[in-house]
Design an enzyme around this catalytic site. Structure first.
Site, PDB file in Angstrom:
ATOM      1  N   ARG A  23      -7.999 -11.640 -11.228  1.00 34.58           N
ATOM      2  CA  ARG A  23      -7.880 -10.914 -10.325  1.00 34.58           C
ATOM      3  C   ARG A  23      -9.314 -10.893  -9.321  1.00 34.58           C
ATOM      4  O   ARG A  23      -9.721 -10.232  -7.888  1.00 34.58           O
ATOM      5  CB  ARG A  23      -8.281  -9.327 -10.747  1.00 34.58           C
ATOM      6  CG  ARG A  23      -7.726  -8.810 -12.121  1.00 34.58           C
ATOM      7  CD  ARG A  23      -6.536  -8.087 -10.052  1.00 34.58           C
ATOM      8  NE  ARG A  23      -5.071  -7.506 -10.933  1.00 34.58           N
ATOM      9  CZ  ARG A  23      -5.058  -6.383 -11.442  1.00 34.58           C
ATOM     10  NH1 ARG A  23      -5.235  -5.540 -10.940  1.00 34.58           N
ATOM     11  NH2 ARG A  23      -3.579  -6.196 -11.622  1.00 34.58           N
ATOM     12  N   ARG A  27      -9.559  -6.442  -4.196  1.00 32.44           N
ATOM     13  CA  ARG A  27     -10.269  -4.945  -3.560  1.00 32.44           C
ATOM     14  C   ARG A  27     -11.709  -5.861  -3.423  1.00 32.44           C
ATOM     15  O   ARG A  27     -12.186  -5.110  -3.605  1.00 32.44           O
ATOM     16  CB  ARG A  27      -9.769  -3.904  -4.712  1.00 32.44           C
ATOM     17  CG  ARG A  27      -8.700  -3.122  -4.346  1.00 32.44           C
ATOM     18  CD  ARG A  27      -7.924  -2.246  -4.343  1.00 32.44           C
ATOM     19  NE  ARG A  27      -8.108  -2.950  -6.173  1.00 32.44           N
ATOM     20  CZ  ARG A  27      -8.067  -2.082  -7.596  1.00 32.44           C
ATOM     21  NH1 ARG A  27      -8.043  -0.804  -7.804  1.00 32.44           N
ATOM     22  NH2 ARG A  27      -7.583  -2.792  -8.546  1.00 32.44           N
ATOM     23  N   ARG A  36      -5.992  -6.469   4.087  1.00 32.89           N
ATOM     24  CA  ARG A  36      -4.489  -6.142   4.061  1.00 32.89           C
ATOM     25  C   ARG A  36      -4.544  -4.099   4.705  1.00 32.89           C
ATOM     26  O   ARG A  36      -3.543  -3.360   4.445  1.00 32.89           O
ATOM     27  CB  ARG A  36      -5.035  -5.473   2.659  1.00 32.89           C
ATOM     28  CG  ARG A  36      -4.618  -6.216   1.712  1.00 32.89           C
ATOM     29  CD  ARG A  36      -3.443  -6.539   1.349  1.00 32.89           C
ATOM     30  NE  ARG A  36      -2.420  -5.151   1.458  1.00 32.89           N
ATOM     31  CZ  ARG A  36      -2.348  -4.047   0.234  1.00 32.89           C
ATOM     32  NH1 ARG A  36      -3.159  -4.408  -0.849  1.00 32.89           N
ATOM     33  NH2 ARG A  36      -2.186  -3.388   0.891  1.00 32.89           N
ATOM     34  N   ASP A  72       2.017  -9.691  -7.190  1.00 27.66           N
ATOM     35  CA  ASP A  72       1.524  -8.932  -8.597  1.00 27.66           C
ATOM     36  C   ASP A  72       2.622  -9.110  -9.452  1.00 27.66           C
ATOM     37  O   ASP A  72       4.285  -9.550  -9.517  1.00 27.66           O
ATOM     38  CB  ASP A  72       2.023  -7.720  -7.819  1.00 27.66           C
ATOM     39  CG  ASP A  72       1.102  -6.619  -8.511  1.00 27.66           C
ATOM     40  OD1 ASP A  72       0.479  -7.103  -9.179  1.00 27.66           O
ATOM     41  OD2 ASP A  72       2.627  -5.981  -9.516  1.00 27.66           O
ATOM     42  N   TYR A 151       6.524  -0.906 -17.529  1.00 27.43           N
ATOM     43  CA  TYR A 151       6.535  -0.544 -16.327  1.00 27.43           C
ATOM     44  C   TYR A 151       7.818   0.752 -15.506  1.00 27.43           C
ATOM     45  O   TYR A 151       7.855   1.886 -15.275  1.00 27.43           O
ATOM     46  CB  TYR A 151       5.897  -1.336 -14.866  1.00 27.43           C
ATOM     47  CG  TYR A 151       4.714  -1.319 -15.074  1.00 27.43           C
ATOM     48  CD1 TYR A 151       3.301  -0.629 -14.629  1.00 27.43           C
ATOM     49  CD2 TYR A 151       3.818  -3.047 -15.508  1.00 27.43           C
ATOM     50  CE1 TYR A 151       2.107  -1.158 -14.543  1.00 27.43           C
ATOM     51  CE2 TYR A 151       2.460  -2.469 -15.549  1.00 27.43           C
ATOM     52  CZ  TYR A 151       2.097  -1.791 -15.008  1.00 27.43           C
ATOM     53  OH  TYR A 151       0.357  -2.141 -14.818  1.00 27.43           O
TER      54      TYR A 151
HETATM   55  O1  1CP Z   1      -6.678 -12.559  -7.863  1.00 27.79           O
HETATM   56  C1  1CP Z   1      -5.809 -12.129  -8.398  1.00 27.79           C
HETATM   57  O2  1CP Z   1      -5.721 -12.182  -9.808  1.00 27.79           O
HETATM   58  C2  1CP Z   1      -4.690 -11.562  -7.646  1.00 27.79           C
HETATM   59  C3  1CP Z   1      -3.148 -11.388  -8.239  1.00 27.79           C
HETATM   60  C4  1CP Z   1      -2.898 -10.518  -8.992  1.00 27.79           C
HETATM   61  C5  1CP Z   1      -2.319 -10.742 -10.225  1.00 27.79           C
HETATM   62  C6  1CP Z   1      -2.088 -11.798 -10.849  1.00 27.79           C
HETATM   63  C7  1CP Z   1      -2.673  -8.874  -8.099  1.00 27.79           C
HETATM   64  C8  1CP Z   1      -2.817  -8.684  -6.944  1.00 27.79           C
HETATM   65  N1  1CP Z   1      -1.829  -8.654  -9.543  1.00 27.79           N
HETATM   66  C9  1CP Z   1      -1.849  -9.462 -10.918  1.00 27.79           C
HETATM   67  C10 1CP Z   1      -1.506  -9.100 -11.895  1.00 27.79           C
HETATM   68  C11 1CP Z   1      -1.178  -7.769 -12.063  1.00 27.79           C
HETATM   69  N2  1CP Z   1      -0.680  -6.634 -11.468  1.00 27.79           N
HETATM   70  C12 1CP Z   1      -1.240  -7.600 -13.713  1.00 27.79           C
HETATM   71  C13 1CP Z   1      -1.417  -8.396 -14.739  1.00 27.79           C
HETATM   72  C14 1CP Z   1      -2.893  -8.776 -15.039  1.00 27.79           C
HETATM   73  C15 1CP Z   1      -3.725  -7.943 -15.183  1.00 27.79           C
HETATM   74  O3  1CP Z   1      -4.050  -6.933 -16.474  1.00 27.79           O
HETATM   75  O4  1CP Z   1      -5.027  -7.597 -14.349  1.00 27.79           O
HETATM   76  C16 1CP Z   1      -0.722  -6.193 -13.656  1.00 27.79           C
HETATM   77  C17 1CP Z   1      -0.461  -5.173 -14.729  1.00 27.79           C
HETATM   78  C18 1CP Z   1      -0.186  -5.320 -12.396  1.00 27.79           C
HETATM   79  C19 1CP Z   1       0.030  -3.935 -12.271  1.00 27.79           C
HETATM   80  C20 1CP Z   1      -0.916  -3.510 -11.374  1.00 27.79           C
HETATM   81  N3  1CP Z   1      -0.371  -3.615  -9.288  1.00 27.79           N
HETATM   82  C21 1CP Z   1      -1.981  -2.554 -11.540  1.00 27.79           C
HETATM   83  C22 1CP Z   1      -2.524  -2.788 -12.678  1.00 27.79           C
HETATM   84  C23 1CP Z   1      -1.435  -0.954 -12.882  1.00 27.79           C
HETATM   85  C24 1CP Z   1      -1.936  -0.149 -13.898  1.00 27.79           C
HETATM   86  O5  1CP Z   1      -0.902  -0.019 -14.827  1.00 27.79           O
HETATM   87  O6  1CP Z   1      -3.385  -0.187 -14.942  1.00 27.79           O
HETATM   88  C25 1CP Z   1      -2.187  -2.958 -10.069  1.00 27.79           C
HETATM   89  C26 1CP Z   1      -3.721  -1.775  -9.868  1.00 27.79           C
HETATM   90  C27 1CP Z   1      -2.110  -3.213  -9.412  1.00 27.79           C
HETATM   91  C28 1CP Z   1      -1.718  -3.661  -7.634  1.00 27.79           C
HETATM   92  C29 1CP Z   1      -2.472  -4.782  -7.083  1.00 27.79           C
HETATM   93  N4  1CP Z   1      -2.004  -6.461  -7.670  1.00 27.79           N
HETATM   94  C30 1CP Z   1      -2.853  -7.119  -7.315  1.00 27.79           C
HETATM   95  C31 1CP Z   1      -3.665  -6.181  -6.388  1.00 27.79           C
HETATM   96  C32 1CP Z   1      -4.838  -6.443  -5.402  1.00 27.79           C
HETATM   97  C33 1CP Z   1      -3.757  -4.875  -6.710  1.00 27.79           C
HETATM   98  C34 1CP Z   1      -5.127  -4.178  -5.703  1.00 27.79           C
HETATM   99  C35 1CP Z   1      -3.987  -3.021  -5.228  1.00 27.79           C
HETATM  100  C36 1CP Z   1      -4.088  -3.133  -3.358  1.00 27.79           C
HETATM  101  O7  1CP Z   1      -5.495  -3.710  -2.766  1.00 27.79           O
HETATM  102  O8  1CP Z   1      -3.674  -2.432  -2.511  1.00 27.79           O
END
Ligand code: 1CP
Length: 350
Positions: A23, A27, A36, A72, A151
């Site tokens: 991550r 954000r 964004r 994602d 999910y």
């Molecule tokens: O730097 C990076 O890692 C960015 C790329 C990335 C990756 C590898 C994003 C962007 N998402 C992910 C993988 C991801 N997505 C995982 C596995 C990694 C982890 O455990 O953190 C999971 C579980 C998700 C699902 C997801 N997508 C969540 C978690 C929700 C929950 O169940 O608690 C969330 C909040 C997202 C949205 C998301 N994905 C990525 C970002 C930057 C965001 C936030 C949204 C935004 O900025 O508007």
């Protein structure tokens, strides 16, 4: 030339410990939040200009040894026809959860032609990295079958994963057929990224730590192992990561990745004896530690670098889970410098 990250992942000699942060894009960076504005998360993931820029932001700012592809885990599900959106502050929300055989039968495999934009984004990022950051590797990724299934079955983020476990225990055949399809989708998503130029990939099984070891071993591990074996012909190192997986590490390590990601709740030295001989480790600084004063944080960083260099296989420095959104964006870069400084000093003395 082979990057430092790839050498460490393959447990080959390096001159310093490579470091990246889960991550790292997103954000915690003001430049990300500006970019964004006005675009939904999933639209951003499908827009090569945005994906390229967002992926490169943390490389420029922090000097990390790897870029993680900005996307994602639900992007391939959407491309395969699942009605999903990522709601701000919530995460992925699925319009029609998968709870029955009829629900499963509506799901389609992933057609690589439907994600040509993903290949395009990867090619652009690689071109930029080669021109400006030649030692920085690009890591592709996908969600592991269990985490994706959670999910789909729950319909969104879940605290206890109770519906997922109810299906796993109540209709193991349906659960297994669902995970098999999700494993195919994940493998296709990764293959497209690697064939377009990603130099490593990580399978994220974020929620595997919610499982008892016997259930993980019997009903989840075979599907994760199938993803690694489907991708066995690709000539790039693989990473495997989950949260709260201390007890599962010996099982997860058997799924076949080159590198085993370690959550911050396990000492790296203990993790070292729970993985396959020669398997590299990744981890494992507590993301909340980045809020501690530097005098406290610095020795923790050094401790992890030393533990990693004490492991028989390679070590890739990372956090034990993702960068928290409120992290001071100057701290990750300071950690990168410290990891490089300490590891180069120790390796120089050997
Ligand atoms: O730097 C990076 O890692 C960015 C790329 C990335 C990756 C590898 C994003 C962007 N998402 C992910 C993988 C991801 N997505 C995982 C596995 C990694 C982890 O455990 O953190 C999971 C579980 C998700 C699902 C997801 N997508 C969540 C978690 C929700 C929950 O169940 O608690 C969330 C909040 C997202 C949205 C998301 N994905 C990525 C970002 C930057 C965001 C936030 C949204 C935004 O900025 O508007």
């Amino acid at each position: 030339m082979q990057s430092t990250l790839v050498s460490a992942a393959l447990s080959q000699p390096v001159s310093r410990t490579p470091v990246w942060f889960m991550r790292q894009a997103g954000r915690s960076l003001p430049e990300y939040r500006r970019l964004r504005e006005g675009t939904t998360m999933l639209e951003s993931c499908r827009t090569p200009d945005l994906v390229t820029e967002i992926t490169l932001q943390p490389v420029r700012r922090h000097g990390v040894d790897a870029a993680i592809f900005f996307s994602d885990i639900v992007v391939p599900l959407q491309a395969a026809g699942v009605d999903v959106e990522i709601q701000p502050g919530v995460g992925p929300v699925i319009a029609r959860p998968v709870r029955t055989r009829a629900d499963l039968e509506r799901l389609e495999p992933l057609d690589p032609a439907s994600i040509s934009d993903i290949a395009e984004s990867i090619r652009r990022i690689r071109a930029e990295l080669e021109a400006k950051h030649p030692d920085t590797a690009l890591i592709g990724f996908a969600g592991a079958p269990f985490t994706l299934a959670s999910y789909l079955i729950e319909g969104g983020p879940s605290r206890n994963h109770e519906r997922t476990k109810a299906m796993m225990l109540g209709d193991p055949q349906l659960f297994s057929d669902l995970l098999a399809l999700l494993g195919e989708i994940s493998a296709t998503f990764i293959r497209v990224q690697v064939e377009a130029g990603a130099q490593a990939f990580q399978l994220f099984d974020s929620w595997a730590g919610y499982l008892a070891p016997q259930d993980y071993r019997a009903q989840v591990l075979p599907h994760s192992a199938a993803v690694f074996s489907r991708l066995g012909d690709l000539d790039v190192p693989s990473f495997h990561f989950g949260v709260q997986t201390g007890e599962l590490l010996p099982h997860m390590a058997g799924a076949g990745s080159d590198v085993m990601g370690v959550d911050f709740r396990v000492d790296l030295a203990a993790a070292s004896s729970r993985v396959r001989p020669g398997q590299a480790l990744q981890g494992n600084l507590d993301p909340a530690m980045l809020f501690a004063p530097w005098e406290v944080l610095r020795p923790r960083v050094e401790q992890i670098v030393r533990a990693g260099l004490g492991h028989a296989g390679g070590h890739v420095f990372n956090l034990g889970h993702g960068v928290l959104p409120t992290t001071d964006p100057s701290v990750p870069g300071r950690i990168v410098e410290e990891v490089h400084r300490v590891s180069a000093e120790i390796l120089g003395e050997r």
